[in-house]
Design a protein around this motif. Structure first.
Motif, PDB file in Angstrom:
ATOM      1  N   UNK A   1       0.830  -1.210   0.000  1.00 49.92           N
ATOM      2  CA  UNK A   1       0.000   0.000   0.000  1.00 49.92           C
ATOM      3  C   UNK A   1       0.864   1.259   0.000  1.00 49.92           C
ATOM      4  N   UNK A   2       1.932   1.240   0.747  1.00 51.47           N
ATOM      5  CA  UNK A   2       2.839   2.394   0.760  1.00 51.47           C
ATOM      6  C   UNK A   2       3.463   2.628  -0.616  1.00 51.47           C
ATOM      7  N   UNK A   3       3.822   1.533  -1.301  1.00 47.47           N
ATOM      8  CA  UNK A   3       4.412   1.683  -2.632  1.00 47.47           C
ATOM      9  C   UNK A   3       3.398   2.245  -3.627  1.00 47.47           C
ATOM     10  N   UNK A   4       2.181   1.728  -3.604  1.00 45.55           N
ATOM     11  CA  UNK A   4       1.170   2.209  -4.553  1.00 45.55           C
ATOM     12  C   UNK A   4       0.887   3.692  -4.319  1.00 45.55           C
ATOM     13  N   UNK A   5       0.812   4.088  -3.054  1.00 43.85           N
ATOM     14  CA  UNK A   5       0.564   5.502  -2.763  1.00 43.85           C
ATOM     15  C   UNK A   5       1.732   6.356  -3.243  1.00 43.85           C
ATOM     16  N   UNK A   6       2.952   5.841  -3.101  1.00 46.56           N
ATOM     17  CA  UNK A   6       4.115   6.603  -3.570  1.00 46.56           C
ATOM     18  C   UNK A   6       4.110   6.737  -5.085  1.00 46.56           C
ATOM     19  N   UNK A   7       3.655   5.690  -5.805  1.00 42.29           N
ATOM     20  CA  UNK A   7       3.545   5.797  -7.261  1.00 42.29           C
ATOM     21  C   UNK A   7       2.580   6.921  -7.633  1.00 42.29           C
ATOM     22  N   UNK A   8       1.503   7.022  -6.875  1.00 40.44           N
ATOM     23  CA  UNK A   8       0.486   8.017  -7.186  1.00 40.44           C
ATOM     24  C   UNK A   8       0.977   9.438  -6.930  1.00 40.44           C
TER      25      UNK A   8
ATOM     26  N   UNK B   1      -4.407  -9.104  -1.836  1.00 39.32           N
ATOM     27  CA  UNK B   1      -5.122  -7.862  -2.138  1.00 39.32           C
ATOM     28  C   UNK B   1      -5.567  -7.212  -0.836  1.00 39.32           C
ATOM     29  N   UNK B   2      -5.285  -5.914  -0.724  1.00 36.38           N
ATOM     30  CA  UNK B   2      -5.678  -5.149   0.452  1.00 36.38           C
ATOM     31  C   UNK B   2      -6.412  -3.889   0.010  1.00 36.38           C
ATOM     32  N   UNK B   3      -7.517  -3.586   0.689  1.00 35.27           N
ATOM     33  CA  UNK B   3      -8.265  -2.356   0.424  1.00 35.27           C
ATOM     34  C   UNK B   3      -7.947  -1.357   1.523  1.00 35.27           C
ATOM     35  N   UNK B   4      -7.610  -0.141   1.113  1.00 39.29           N
ATOM     36  CA  UNK B   4      -7.223   0.888   2.082  1.00 39.29           C
ATOM     37  C   UNK B   4      -7.920   2.195   1.723  1.00 39.29           C
TER      38      UNK B   4
ATOM     39  N   UNK C   1      -4.525  -2.565  -3.179  1.00 40.32           N
ATOM     40  CA  UNK C   1      -3.069  -2.693  -3.211  1.00 40.32           C
ATOM     41  C   UNK C   1      -2.758  -4.182  -3.242  1.00 40.32           C
ATOM     42  N   UNK C   2      -2.054  -4.647  -4.269  1.00 36.68           N
ATOM     43  CA  UNK C   2      -1.865  -6.087  -4.403  1.00 36.68           C
ATOM     44  C   UNK C   2      -0.491  -6.434  -4.953  1.00 36.68           C
ATOM     45  N   UNK C   3      -0.094  -7.661  -4.688  1.00 37.52           N
ATOM     46  CA  UNK C   3       1.167  -8.199  -5.195  1.00 37.52           C
ATOM     47  C   UNK C   3       1.084  -9.712  -5.106  1.00 37.52           C
ATOM     48  N   UNK C   4       1.784 -10.392  -5.990  1.00 37.17           N
ATOM     49  CA  UNK C   4       1.786 -11.852  -5.965  1.00 37.17           C
ATOM     50  C   UNK C   4       2.531 -12.374  -4.741  1.00 37.17           C
ATOM     51  N   UNK C   5       2.031 -13.496  -4.210  1.00 38.85           N
ATOM     52  CA  UNK C   5       2.649 -14.133  -3.048  1.00 38.85           C
ATOM     53  C   UNK C   5       2.710 -15.637  -3.283  1.00 38.85           C
ATOM     54  N   UNK C   6       3.586 -16.301  -2.540  1.00 42.96           N
ATOM     55  CA  UNK C   6       3.627 -17.756  -2.549  1.00 42.96           C
ATOM     56  C   UNK C   6       2.497 -18.275  -1.665  1.00 42.96           C
TER      57      UNK C   6
ATOM     58  N   UNK D   1       4.136  -7.683  -9.651  1.00 42.21           N
ATOM     59  CA  UNK D   1       4.817  -6.780  -8.749  1.00 42.21           C
ATOM     60  C   UNK D   1       3.786  -5.785  -8.215  1.00 42.21           C
ATOM     61  N   UNK D   2       4.101  -5.016  -7.158  1.00 39.45           N
ATOM     62  CA  UNK D   2       3.091  -4.158  -6.544  1.00 39.45           C
ATOM     63  C   UNK D   2       2.242  -3.411  -7.564  1.00 39.45           C
ATOM     64  N   UNK D   3       0.936  -3.581  -7.448  1.00 35.87           N
ATOM     65  CA  UNK D   3      -0.002  -2.982  -8.380  1.00 35.87           C
ATOM     66  C   UNK D   3      -1.264  -2.585  -7.616  1.00 35.87           C
ATOM     67  N   UNK D   4      -2.132  -1.830  -8.249  1.00 33.70           N
ATOM     68  CA  UNK D   4      -3.341  -1.440  -7.541  1.00 33.70           C
ATOM     69  C   UNK D   4      -4.154  -0.406  -8.279  1.00 33.70           C
TER      70      UNK D   4
END
Length: 207
Positions: free
Chosen positions: A11-18, A115-118, A128-133, A149-152
């Motif tokens: 979530x922090x990364x997606x917000x920084x992209x924005x 996937x996380x909703x914020x 805010x989402x990213x692939x996981x094992x 990779x981090x997307x949202x």
């Protein structure tokens, strides 16, 4: 694996992209949707940003985009989309299987994503989402396992146009397999345009 910590970091990364307006290059402008790109810091590919206007509020748009009961109906790129596990009130693990596209040049992929909703001040709602094992959903020979990779999605109300919102999409997928980068780079901007247009059409049909 601490999924909630991963979700917070994404979530922090997606917000920084924005918040980052530097270095973006126009990839496509079609049907009132703009797609731009810049080199990714996450992998040897690009970070893509799509922008468009949706006729509804963020609190309605975001559930429409990520809940299976809606997304399976409107997202033409998705063959199957399910939730595998709910981690918390606003955090899930999903499994997505895509159709092949690019006239069959890109075969079906599958992704296992956290996937996380914020929510933020001003009525902004994000995914805010990213692939996981995830051991309960191993790769299948029927699909190529991709990695997101981090997307949202960032959905913001437009005070000057009540009942409308700006939707910003960030994606940076590693599609796996042996795809030439030129094929991926030509396909992704079109897919983002289609995603936003499908959202616009689908949410109108739901209302």
């Amino acid at each position: 694996m601490d999924y909630l910590q991963i979700a917070d970091e994404v979530a922090q990364k997606i917000w920084s992209y924005n918040q980052d307006d530097s270095g973006w290059k126009l990839a496509k402008n079609s049907k009132n949707v703009t797609v731009s790109w810049k080199p990714s810091n996450e992998y040897a590919g690009n970070l893509y940003r799509g922008e468009g206007i949706i006729e509804d509020t963020p609190e309605k748009i975001i559930p429409f985009m990520y809940l299976p009961e809606y997304r399976n109906k409107w997202d033409t790129a998705v063959k199957s989309y399910t939730f595998l596990e709910r981690i918390g009130q606003d955090t899930v693990i999903s499994h997505t299987i895509t159709h092949s596209y690019g006239l069959g040049l890109i075969s079906s992929r599958d992704f296992v994503d956290l996937i996380n909703v914020k929510r933020y001040e001003g009525g902004i709602v994000t995914t805010n989402s990213a692939s996981v094992d995830y051991l309960k959903c191993p790769p299948s020979p029927s699909h190529v396992r991709g990695h997101n990779n981090p997307c949202g999605y960032i959905c913001s109300p437009l005070p000057e146009t009540p009942g409308h919102s700006k939707l910003v999409v960030f994606i940076q997928p590693d599609l796996g397999g042996m795809l030439p980068r030129s094929v991926v780079e030509s396909a992704i901007p079109n897919n983002i345009v289609n995603l936003i247009k499908d959202t616009q059409i689908g949410i109108k049909a739901m209302c």
